[in-house]
Motif scaffolding. Structure first.
Motif, short mmCIF file in Angstrom:
data_model
loop_
_atom_site.label_atom_id
_atom_site.label_comp_id
_atom_site.label_asym_id
_atom_site.label_seq_id
_atom_site.Cartn_x
_atom_site.Cartn_y
_atom_site.Cartn_z
N THR A 1 0.84 -1.20 0.00
CA THR A 1 0.00 0.00 0.00
C THR A 1 0.88 1.26 0.00
OG1 THR A 1 -0.16 -0.17 2.41
CG2 THR A 1 -1.96 -1.11 1.14
N TYR B 1 -8.61 4.92 -0.36
CA TYR B 1 -8.43 4.48 1.03
C TYR B 1 -7.79 3.08 1.06
CZ TYR B 1 -12.16 8.01 1.92
OH TYR B 1 -12.94 9.14 1.96
N GLU C 1 -4.09 3.32 -0.07
CA GLU C 1 -3.23 3.90 0.97
C GLU C 1 -3.07 2.98 2.19
OE1 GLU C 1 -4.43 8.65 0.36
OE2 GLU C 1 -5.44 7.45 1.87
N ARG D 1 -5.54 2.76 4.39
CA ARG D 1 -6.46 3.26 5.43
C ARG D 1 -7.52 2.20 5.71
NH1 ARG D 1 -9.45 9.01 5.07
NH2 ARG D 1 -8.26 9.66 3.25
N TYR D 2 -8.01 1.56 4.65
CA TYR D 2 -8.90 0.40 4.79
C TYR D 2 -8.04 -0.83 4.48
CZ TYR D 2 -13.06 3.45 4.70
OH TYR D 2 -14.02 4.41 4.97
N LYS D 3 -8.15 -1.85 5.31
CA LYS D 3 -7.23 -3.00 5.22
C LYS D 3 -7.80 -4.16 4.40
CE LYS D 3 -4.65 -1.04 8.44
NZ LYS D 3 -3.71 -0.10 7.93
N GLY E 1 -9.38 13.75 4.82
CA GLY E 1 -8.67 13.04 5.88
C GLY E 1 -9.65 12.65 6.97
N PRO E 2 -9.22 11.72 7.83
CA PRO E 2 -10.14 11.26 8.88
C PRO E 2 -10.37 12.32 9.96
CG PRO E 2 -8.04 10.04 8.95
CD PRO E 2 -7.95 11.01 7.81
#
Ligand code: NDP
Length: 322
Positions: A9, A45, A48, A50-52, A240-241
């Motif tokens: 990622t 996401y 990157e 951010r989500y797996k 962004g979160p």
């Protein structure tokens, strides 16, 4: 076959246009020849991290195409059938494996590209106005990123319900698109503070609901423009979160409600998926819902597509064509 595979990622450079073996559908699965794959923020996401998900994987969560072959135990689908799907990884490819129960039929006269362009964002807009918060005629809604893929569909649905839509966008071009989609008031947040302007437009009452997909940069002010007992629907984080948040603020800002929904939980059962998809595809077919598809890229340009989406250069939907 060609596919956009991610082996680690990171930034757009991890999107590799490469050759992989055509997968064989297992029990309950279908191999679909992809006519078009939708590009969505969720793809970024996943890219990157951010989500797996397990590595390696093929990016992309949305597509439409024709059935090539089916695994054991699949009934009611045959080669050549026109189908669409979303929220299943692997659509950035010439062919994709999709669980049979996540496929929806595409009406015979609807272009497969249009189906790929509208399913994920259309069903998202649909659950946001009908199920997550039941928007009514006379309500006032603030919609951020109103000229984006999801935003244009959400703005159309909200205004067709009879709600007053206040939209935020970054440019004049986007303002014009949001207006055409039915927004009543447009705030160019690059020139005007959306918090004070929304308060002014609502005579300090505040809005009934905020649909916020921008997240980090808008969250706090979005809460500030809600009426007492208003609903914050935080459905994404394009900027962004949102940092950790103290729930007491919901009380001090007016006994507010907040939800952080995702499409997966609003298409949980086969019946819910089919009825939502049918509503959306029929609305497109009848012309009630317009889909903007100005940004089409060859599959090999997936990096550029994601860069453009993240850089706020796009309006409406982005598609990859294998
Ligand atoms: P969009 O086409 O809406 O593109 C994102 C837009 O967000 C930009 O064009 C830009 O519009 C705005 N934006 C504001 N700040 C930023 C920033 N710092 N970086 C990038 N964009 C910014 O994308 P999608 O329609 O694919 O997705 C929109 C959002 O909806 C995403 O957050 C996504 O995760 C979410 N989503 C959530 C779903 C769910 O079920 N929870 C399902 C589908 C999407 P402008 O220039 O006008 O500011």
């Amino acid at each position: 076959m060609k596919a956009i595979q991610i082996t680690q990622t990171g930034g757009p450079e991890v999107l590799n246009y490469t050759d992989i073996a055509v997968p064989t559908p297992k029990s309950g699965e279908v191999l679909v020849k992809v006519a078009a794959s939708g590009v969505n923020f969720i793809d970024i996401y996943f890219r990157e991290g951010r989500y797996k998900t397990d590595l390696p994987f093929i990016d992309g969560q949305e597509g439409a195409g024709t059935v090539e072959s089916t695994g054991s135990g699949v009934s009611g689908l045959a080669p050549g059938d026109r189908v669409a799907w979303c929220m299943v990884l692997g659509s950035y490819a010439e062919s994709a494996i999709v669980p049979a129960d996540r496929l929806v039929p595409v009406p015979s006269h609807l272009d497969l590209k249009v189906a790929a362009a509208v399913l994920l964002q259309g069903m998202t807009a649909h659950y946001l106005v009908h199920s997550c918060f039941q928007l009514k005629s006379g309500d006032t809604a603030l919609i951020h990123a109103a000229a984006g893929g999801t935003g244009l569909l959400l703005t159309q649905m909200a205004s067709q319900i009879g709600a007053r839509v206040i939209a935020t966008v970054s440019t004049e071009e986007k303002a014009s698109l949001a207006h055409q989609a039915g927004a009543h008031e447009i705030i160019l947040y690059t020139q005007t503070d959306f918090e004070s302007e929304t308060k002014r437009l609502t005579n300090k009452r505040g809005v009934d609901v905020v649909y916020d997909s921008v997240g980090k940069t808008t969250f706090e002010k979005s809460l500030n423009v809600l009426r007492p007992r208003g609903m914050m629907v935080l459905f994404g984080g394009a900027s962004g979160p949102v940092p950790p948040f103290d729930l007491i603020e919901l009380s001090t800002k007016g006994s507010l409600y907040i939800t952080r929904p995702t499409l997966k939980h609003y298409t949980l059962t086969r019946d819910e998926l089919l009825s939502r998809a049918e509503d959306v595809l029929k609305s497109v077919d009848s012309g009630k819902l317009k889909v903007r598809m100005e940004h089409t890229y060859p599959l090999s340009d997936a990096r550029q597509a994601q860069l453009d989406l993240a850089d706020r250069k796009t309006t409406g939907k982005l598609l990859l064509i294998p």
